[in-house]
Design a protein around this motif. Structure first.
Motif, PDB file in Angstrom:
ATOM      1  N   GLU A  41       0.820  -1.214   0.000  1.00  0.00           N
ATOM      2  CA  GLU A  41       0.000   0.000   0.000  1.00  0.00           C
ATOM      3  C   GLU A  41       0.858   1.269   0.000  1.00  0.00           C
ATOM      4  O   GLU A  41       0.365   2.345  -0.338  1.00  0.00           O
ATOM      5  N   GLY A  42       2.120   1.114   0.393  1.00  0.00           N
ATOM      6  CA  GLY A  42       3.001   2.262   0.417  1.00  0.00           C
ATOM      7  C   GLY A  42       4.417   1.865   0.075  1.00  0.00           C
ATOM      8  O   GLY A  42       4.847   0.739   0.354  1.00  0.00           O
ATOM      9  N   ILE A  43       5.155   2.811  -0.535  1.00  0.00           N
ATOM     10  CA  ILE A  43       6.560   2.555  -0.854  1.00  0.00           C
ATOM     11  C   ILE A  43       7.400   3.745  -0.405  1.00  0.00           C
ATOM     12  O   ILE A  43       7.064   4.897  -0.657  1.00  0.00           O
ATOM     13  N   PHE A  44       8.449   3.431   0.323  1.00  0.00           N
ATOM     14  CA  PHE A  44       9.457   4.404   0.760  1.00  0.00           C
ATOM     15  C   PHE A  44      10.629   4.203  -0.187  1.00  0.00           C
ATOM     16  O   PHE A  44      11.311   3.183  -0.127  1.00  0.00           O
ATOM     17  N   CYS A  45      10.871   5.181  -1.096  1.00  0.00           N
ATOM     18  CA  CYS A  45      11.875   4.970  -2.126  1.00  0.00           C
ATOM     19  C   CYS A  45      12.882   6.108  -2.169  1.00  0.00           C
ATOM     20  O   CYS A  45      12.700   7.158  -1.544  1.00  0.00           O
ATOM     21  N   LEU A  46      13.936   5.881  -2.935  1.00  0.00           N
ATOM     22  CA  LEU A  46      14.990   6.867  -3.140  1.00  0.00           C
ATOM     23  C   LEU A  46      14.988   7.273  -4.614  1.00  0.00           C
ATOM     24  O   LEU A  46      14.246   6.715  -5.426  1.00  0.00           O
ATOM     25  N   ILE A  47      15.845   8.224  -4.967  1.00  0.00           N
ATOM     26  CA  ILE A  47      15.908   8.664  -6.354  1.00  0.00           C
ATOM     27  C   ILE A  47      16.486   7.586  -7.271  1.00  0.00           C
ATOM     28  O   ILE A  47      16.410   7.705  -8.495  1.00  0.00           O
ATOM     29  N   THR A  48      17.029   6.521  -6.695  1.00  0.00           N
ATOM     30  CA  THR A  48      17.599   5.432  -7.488  1.00  0.00           C
ATOM     31  C   THR A  48      16.530   4.497  -8.038  1.00  0.00           C
ATOM     32  O   THR A  48      16.824   3.664  -8.899  1.00  0.00           O
ATOM     33  N   GLU A  49      15.292   4.631  -7.563  1.00  0.00           N
ATOM     34  CA  GLU A  49      14.211   3.771  -8.043  1.00  0.00           C
ATOM     35  C   GLU A  49      13.373   4.523  -9.082  1.00  0.00           C
ATOM     36  O   GLU A  49      12.907   5.634  -8.808  1.00  0.00           O
ATOM     37  N   THR A  50      13.175   3.902 -10.222  1.00  0.00           N
ATOM     38  CA  THR A  50      12.315   4.474 -11.249  1.00  0.00           C
ATOM     39  C   THR A  50      10.898   3.973 -11.040  1.00  0.00           C
ATOM     40  O   THR A  50      10.609   2.786 -11.237  1.00  0.00           O
ATOM     41  N   ILE A  51      10.034   4.894 -10.628  1.00  0.00           N
ATOM     42  CA  ILE A  51       8.641   4.523 -10.370  1.00  0.00           C
ATOM     43  C   ILE A  51       7.841   4.970 -11.590  1.00  0.00           C
ATOM     44  O   ILE A  51       7.299   6.076 -11.646  1.00  0.00           O
ATOM     45  N   ASP A  52       7.788   4.102 -12.587  1.00  0.00           N
ATOM     46  CA  ASP A  52       7.155   4.444 -13.856  1.00  0.00           C
ATOM     47  C   ASP A  52       5.832   3.701 -14.022  1.00  0.00           C
ATOM     48  O   ASP A  52       5.373   2.986 -13.125  1.00  0.00           O
ATOM     49  N   GLU A  53       5.211   3.884 -15.189  1.00  0.00           N
ATOM     50  CA  GLU A  53       3.895   3.272 -15.421  1.00  0.00           C
ATOM     51  C   GLU A  53       3.959   1.756 -15.335  1.00  0.00           C
ATOM     52  O   GLU A  53       3.060   1.115 -14.775  1.00  0.00           O
ATOM     53  N   LYS A 102      -1.092   3.210  -2.403  1.00  0.00           N
ATOM     54  CA  LYS A 102      -1.754   4.453  -2.013  1.00  0.00           C
ATOM     55  C   LYS A 102      -0.797   5.642  -1.968  1.00  0.00           C
ATOM     56  O   LYS A 102      -1.192   6.771  -2.250  1.00  0.00           O
ATOM     57  N   VAL A 103       0.456   5.384  -1.581  1.00  0.00           N
ATOM     58  CA  VAL A 103       1.385   6.495  -1.391  1.00  0.00           C
ATOM     59  C   VAL A 103       2.793   6.098  -1.805  1.00  0.00           C
ATOM     60  O   VAL A 103       3.242   4.977  -1.553  1.00  0.00           O
ATOM     61  N   ILE A 104       3.474   7.036  -2.487  1.00  0.00           N
ATOM     62  CA  ILE A 104       4.885   6.906  -2.831  1.00  0.00           C
ATOM     63  C   ILE A 104       5.612   7.988  -2.049  1.00  0.00           C
ATOM     64  O   ILE A 104       5.417   9.177  -2.281  1.00  0.00           O
ATOM     65  N   SER A 105       6.455   7.571  -1.111  1.00  0.00           N
ATOM     66  CA  SER A 105       7.201   8.518  -0.284  1.00  0.00           C
ATOM     67  C   SER A 105       8.653   8.550  -0.749  1.00  0.00           C
ATOM     68  O   SER A 105       9.401   7.599  -0.519  1.00  0.00           O
ATOM     69  N   ASN A 106       9.018   9.624  -1.422  1.00  0.00           N
ATOM     70  CA  ASN A 106      10.359   9.755  -1.996  1.00  0.00           C
ATOM     71  C   ASN A 106      11.268  10.475  -1.000  1.00  0.00           C
ATOM     72  O   ASN A 106      10.968  11.595  -0.579  1.00  0.00           O
ATOM     73  N   MET A 107      12.377   9.840  -0.625  1.00  0.00           N
ATOM     74  CA  MET A 107      13.321  10.467   0.294  1.00  0.00           C
ATOM     75  C   MET A 107      14.256  11.380  -0.488  1.00  0.00           C
ATOM     76  O   MET A 107      15.429  11.119  -0.674  1.00  0.00           O
ATOM     77  N   ALA A 108      13.687  12.483  -0.953  1.00  0.00           N
ATOM     78  CA  ALA A 108      14.403  13.469  -1.761  1.00  0.00           C
ATOM     79  C   ALA A 108      13.484  14.659  -1.969  1.00  0.00           C
ATOM     80  O   ALA A 108      12.270  14.554  -1.767  1.00  0.00           O
ATOM     81  N   VAL A 109      14.076  15.772  -2.389  1.00  0.00           N
ATOM     82  CA  VAL A 109      13.252  16.906  -2.805  1.00  0.00           C
ATOM     83  C   VAL A 109      12.789  16.683  -4.236  1.00  0.00           C
ATOM     84  O   VAL A 109      11.612  16.805  -4.555  1.00  0.00           O
ATOM     85  N   GLY A 110      13.718  16.353  -5.116  1.00  0.00           N
ATOM     86  CA  GLY A 110      13.373  16.079  -6.507  1.00  0.00           C
ATOM     87  C   GLY A 110      12.549  14.809  -6.623  1.00  0.00           C
ATOM     88  O   GLY A 110      12.644  13.905  -5.789  1.00  0.00           O
ATOM     89  N   HIS A 111      11.758  14.724  -7.684  1.00  0.00           N
ATOM     90  CA  HIS A 111      10.897  13.557  -7.868  1.00  0.00           C
ATOM     91  C   HIS A 111      10.799  13.168  -9.336  1.00  0.00           C
ATOM     92  O   HIS A 111       9.806  12.606  -9.778  1.00  0.00           O
ATOM     93  N   ASN A 112      11.857  13.476 -10.100  1.00  0.00           N
ATOM     94  CA  ASN A 112      11.842  13.132 -11.516  1.00  0.00           C
ATOM     95  C   ASN A 112      12.009  11.630 -11.761  1.00  0.00           C
ATOM     96  O   ASN A 112      11.910  11.175 -12.897  1.00  0.00           O
ATOM     97  N   ASN A 113      12.247  10.855 -10.703  1.00  0.00           N
ATOM     98  CA  ASN A 113      12.286   9.396 -10.818  1.00  0.00           C
ATOM     99  C   ASN A 113      10.898   8.774 -10.793  1.00  0.00           C
ATOM    100  O   ASN A 113      10.749   7.559 -10.961  1.00  0.00           O
ATOM    101  N   ILE A 114       9.868   9.600 -10.587  1.00  0.00           N
ATOM    102  CA  ILE A 114       8.493   9.114 -10.458  1.00  0.00           C
ATOM    103  C   ILE A 114       7.651   9.684 -11.595  1.00  0.00           C
ATOM    104  O   ILE A 114       7.729  10.875 -11.907  1.00  0.00           O
TER     105      ILE A 114
END
Length: 320
Positions: free
Chosen positions: A48-60, A70-82
């Protein structure tokens, strides 16, 4: 039953404990290496939730495997990996961790500026390689920082923090931003200008913009040709903002004096990348926010966003 979540990299025990009080945690146990894509695609099937870093590509494709997410929690300010658009279409909340890393990243940015301008890494290696035979008047001479002109492209939180540091060095601060910030101009005495003027007049050009389709290769051959031959480019934002081939040519042909890079278009940067062959480039492995205190704060903030997202509350820092 506790909501099931995935943490894609080993993080501090105190943060895992916080999440475990509310969630059933599945955590990739390696601290240094990212979770392999094929394993990530399998593990998201029932979370239901993922705690990810910029190293993970969260694509379609990945989101297609995660019907309960339900939620993607990116440990970063940028979110171009999602893929923000796909997440929004599917009602998945995307969060990030702004604010807590501002001052630390600004510290690193200015440290990289200083190291590049005064050839710190090159000078240290000069001694270690046994090359220091005598003091010489022009040996390892660099560029001054105090009293020069800095141009900041992107006047967000971190850009403002860099500007504050620059004022302490009596630098004239130019900035270019999508929206003019009159309050910052009044508070810090910085000067808004168009990007061409900034490039032409600055001794240091510092990239602080977010990475978007509009900023992809924002700095390329034309922009680099506008800079002074003595100018230094600093990038601690995202690698894709700078055309690396164009930068290599500008540095090799004395179009600009040097560059300090904490980020690259491909990370980790390939060992045979042309930029790594140049003596006038200082390179770092994306450590802008890498202080112990800041990384722990980022992890706690990402954890709070995650917990709120899977328990039906509104996280503090929502991207979409």
């Amino acid at each position: 039953m506790k909501p099931k979540i995935l943490i894609t990299r080993k993080i501090a025990d105190e943060v895992v404990s916080k999440i475990s009080e509310v969630c059933e945690v599945d955590m990739w146990p390696d601290e240094e290496r990212p979770i392999p894509r094929e394993i990530l695609e399998k593990k998201v099937e029932d979370i239901e939730g993922i705690f990810c870093l910029i190293t993970e590509t969260i694509d379609e494709k990945l989101l297609n495997n995660a019907p309960k997410l339900k939620v993607i929690s990116n440990m970063a300010v940028g979110h171009n990996n999602i893929d923000i658009n796909v997440a929004k279409e599917r009602g998945i909340t995307v969060t990030n961790t702004p604010g807590v890393l501002t001052e630390t990243t600004a510290d690193l940015t200015f440290a990289l500026l200083m190291a590049t301008s005064r050839r710190i890494i090159e000078a240290s290696n000069f001694i270690r390689n046994g090359n220091w035979k005598a003091w010489a008047p022009m040996q390892l001479t660099g560029q001054d920082v105090f009293g020069t002109t800095i141009g900041i492209i992107g006047m967000g939180r971190i850009g403002e923090a860099v500007a504050r540091r620059a004022k302490g060095f009596d630098m004239k601060v130019l900035y270019y931003n999508r929206n003019r910030k009159h309050d910052i101009e009044e508070m810090l005495g910085v000067h808004y200008t168009d990007m061409d003027t900034l490039l032409q007049q600055s001794d240091f050009v510092v990239i602080m913009a977010p990475y978007t389709p509009e900023t992809n290769n924002l700095i390329s051959h034309r922009e680099l040709s506008l800079m002074k031959n003595s100018a230094i480019l600093i990038n601690t934002a995202r690698g894709g903002i700078v055309d690396e081939d164009a930068l290599y040519q500008a540095l090799k042909n004395n179009g600009i004096w040097a560059a300090g890079l904490d980020v690259f278009a491909t990370e980790p940067v390939p060992f045979d990348h042309p930029l790594l062959t140049l003596p006038n480039v200082v390179t770092l492995p994306h450590i802008g926010s890498a202080s112990i205190r800041t990384r722990i704060k980022m992890a706690h903030l990402a954890a709070d966003n995650l917990i709120n997202g899977v328990t039906g509350k509104i996280p503090a820092h929502v991207v979409v």
